[in-house]
Motif scaffolding. Structure first.
Motif, PDB file in Angstrom:
ATOM      1  N   SER A  35      83.641 -11.994 -18.807  1.00  0.00           N
ATOM      2  CA  SER A  35      83.358 -11.648 -20.199  1.00  0.00           C
ATOM      3  C   SER A  35      84.173 -10.426 -20.589  1.00  0.00           C
ATOM      4  CB  SER A  35      81.868 -11.362 -20.407  1.00  0.00           C
ATOM      5  OG  SER A  35      81.485 -10.167 -19.761  1.00  0.00           O
ATOM      6  N   THR A  36      84.571 -10.384 -21.854  1.00  0.00           N
ATOM      7  CA  THR A  36      85.324  -9.253 -22.404  1.00  0.00           C
ATOM      8  C   THR A  36      84.678  -8.843 -23.709  1.00  0.00           C
ATOM      9  OG1 THR A  36      87.371 -10.103 -21.425  1.00  0.00           O
ATOM     10  CG2 THR A  36      87.599  -8.427 -23.138  1.00  0.00           C
ATOM     11  N   SER A  37      84.547  -7.534 -23.899  1.00  0.00           N
ATOM     12  CA  SER A  37      83.923  -7.050 -25.126  1.00  0.00           C
ATOM     13  C   SER A  37      84.584  -5.744 -25.566  1.00  0.00           C
ATOM     14  CB  SER A  37      82.419  -6.824 -24.926  1.00  0.00           C
ATOM     15  OG  SER A  37      82.192  -5.846 -23.925  1.00  0.00           O
ATOM     16  N   ALA A  38      84.521  -5.477 -26.859  1.00  0.00           N
ATOM     17  CA  ALA A  38      85.020  -4.226 -27.427  1.00  0.00           C
ATOM     18  C   ALA A  38      83.892  -3.583 -28.213  1.00  0.00           C
ATOM     19  CB  ALA A  38      86.218  -4.487 -28.337  1.00  0.00           C
ATOM     20  N   SER A  39      83.875  -2.245 -28.217  1.00  0.00           N
ATOM     21  CA  SER A  39      82.779  -1.565 -28.898  1.00  0.00           C
ATOM     22  C   SER A  39      83.201  -0.174 -29.336  1.00  0.00           C
ATOM     23  CB  SER A  39      81.557  -1.461 -27.971  1.00  0.00           C
ATOM     24  OG  SER A  39      81.855  -0.664 -26.843  1.00  0.00           O
ATOM     25  N   ARG A  88      83.446  -4.289 -13.043  1.00  0.00           N
ATOM     26  CA  ARG A  88      83.730  -3.948 -14.431  1.00  0.00           C
ATOM     27  C   ARG A  88      84.970  -3.066 -14.516  1.00  0.00           C
ATOM     28  NH1 ARG A  88      80.369  -0.076 -18.421  1.00  0.00           N
ATOM     29  NH2 ARG A  88      80.013   0.970 -16.435  1.00  0.00           N
ATOM     30  N   ILE A 142      87.108  -1.015 -24.479  1.00  0.00           N
ATOM     31  CA  ILE A 142      87.304  -2.433 -24.152  1.00  0.00           C
ATOM     32  C   ILE A 142      86.860  -2.629 -22.714  1.00  0.00           C
ATOM     33  CG2 ILE A 142      88.953  -4.308 -23.870  1.00  0.00           C
ATOM     34  CD1 ILE A 142      90.663  -3.071 -26.021  1.00  0.00           C
ATOM     35  N   GLN A 143      85.991  -3.608 -22.497  1.00  0.00           N
ATOM     36  CA  GLN A 143      85.398  -3.811 -21.186  1.00  0.00           C
ATOM     37  C   GLN A 143      85.581  -5.253 -20.723  1.00  0.00           C
ATOM     38  OE1 GLN A 143      81.388  -2.131 -20.196  1.00  0.00           O
ATOM     39  NE2 GLN A 143      80.785  -4.274 -20.092  1.00  0.00           N
ATOM     40  N   ALA A 144      86.006  -5.417 -19.469  1.00  0.00           N
ATOM     41  CA  ALA A 144      86.128  -6.741 -18.856  1.00  0.00           C
ATOM     42  C   ALA A 144      85.226  -6.777 -17.636  1.00  0.00           C
ATOM     43  CB  ALA A 144      87.567  -7.024 -18.463  1.00  0.00           C
ATOM     44  N   THR A 145      84.319  -7.759 -17.583  1.00  0.00           N
ATOM     45  CA  THR A 145      83.329  -7.833 -16.512  1.00  0.00           C
ATOM     46  C   THR A 145      83.379  -9.219 -15.855  1.00  0.00           C
ATOM     47  OG1 THR A 145      81.889  -6.370 -17.789  1.00  0.00           O
ATOM     48  CG2 THR A 145      80.903  -7.512 -15.919  1.00  0.00           C
TER      49      THR A 145
END
Length: 210
Positions: free
Chosen positions: A190-194, A144, A175-178
């Motif tokens: 997968s990429t997500s923002a929170s 991650r 912003i996270q890239a896993t």
């Protein structure tokens, strides 16, 4: 002769001015507050933050630090022969820089707030020791990369002039890239923002002040 005297007087005045400026800089440097923070960020797995703050203005501080420092490994054995041993391990580390604004409420209490930039990397591996699978296919690996902009809001309490306790919360945009690698399956990304709090609870730190 007069010219030589004038030159000597000029050099003497310049030397005195330089000494005064040096002493002034030393006194200013000594009066700048420096603080070292040790923070327990989590218990499962155990994770710590190490931070350094230096005063750069009358009410302004520079913050730098290492965050989410963690290493863990655990193994589960089963008495039931139909269940295979299971092992999990991992590590994480991050870095942070930011600006802090501070205001004294009393001789004992101060409040602070300010924005930060943070990057964190983590790697975790789980392995089921199933002899029907090759060693590589027994593993599930996830990595991650997390970039965030936390905004720190906290309070400082002076126990002694040099020892303090700090408590803070950190709402953050992240912003996270896993990447997941699961045995023989192809890698999944997968990429997500929170927007959330950077930690599950208030961070409590022990602070040493110079």
């Amino acid at each position: 002769m007069k010219t030589i005297l004038k030159i000597m007087v000029l050099f003497s005045s310049l030397n005195l001015t330089a000494q005064v400026d040096t002493l002034s800089l030393q006194n200013t440097s000594k009066s700048r507050i420096q603080e070292f923070y040790l923070t327990v960020a989590d218990f499962s797995p155990f994770s710590i933050h190490l931070k350094y703050k230096r005063q750069i203005g009358s009410r302004t501080f520079l913050r730098i630090g290492l965050t989410n420092l963690s290493v863990f490994k655990q193994r589960q054995e089963h008495s039931n022969s139909t269940e295979f041993p299971f092992e999990s391990s991992g590590y994480s580390a991050g870095a942070q820089i930011g600006i802090e604004f501070r205001k004294s409420l009393s001789n004992k209490f101060s409040v602070f707030h300010g924005p930060n930039l943070r990057y964190m990397y983590s790697n975790s591996t789980s392995r089921l020791f199933d002899p029907s699978l090759s060693p590589n296919n027994q593993k599930n690996v996830s990595t991650r990369h997390l970039g965030s902009i936390p905004y720190s809001i906290g309070i400082l309490f002076n126990i002694t002039p040099n020892i303090l306790i700090s408590g803070e919360i950190n709402p953050a945009i992240s912003i996270q890239a896993t990447t997941y690698a699961n045995g023989t399956s192809p890698k999944l990304n997968s990429t997500s923002a929170s927007f959330s709090f950077d930690n599950r609870f208030c961070l409590i730190s022990i602070v040493y002040r110079l």
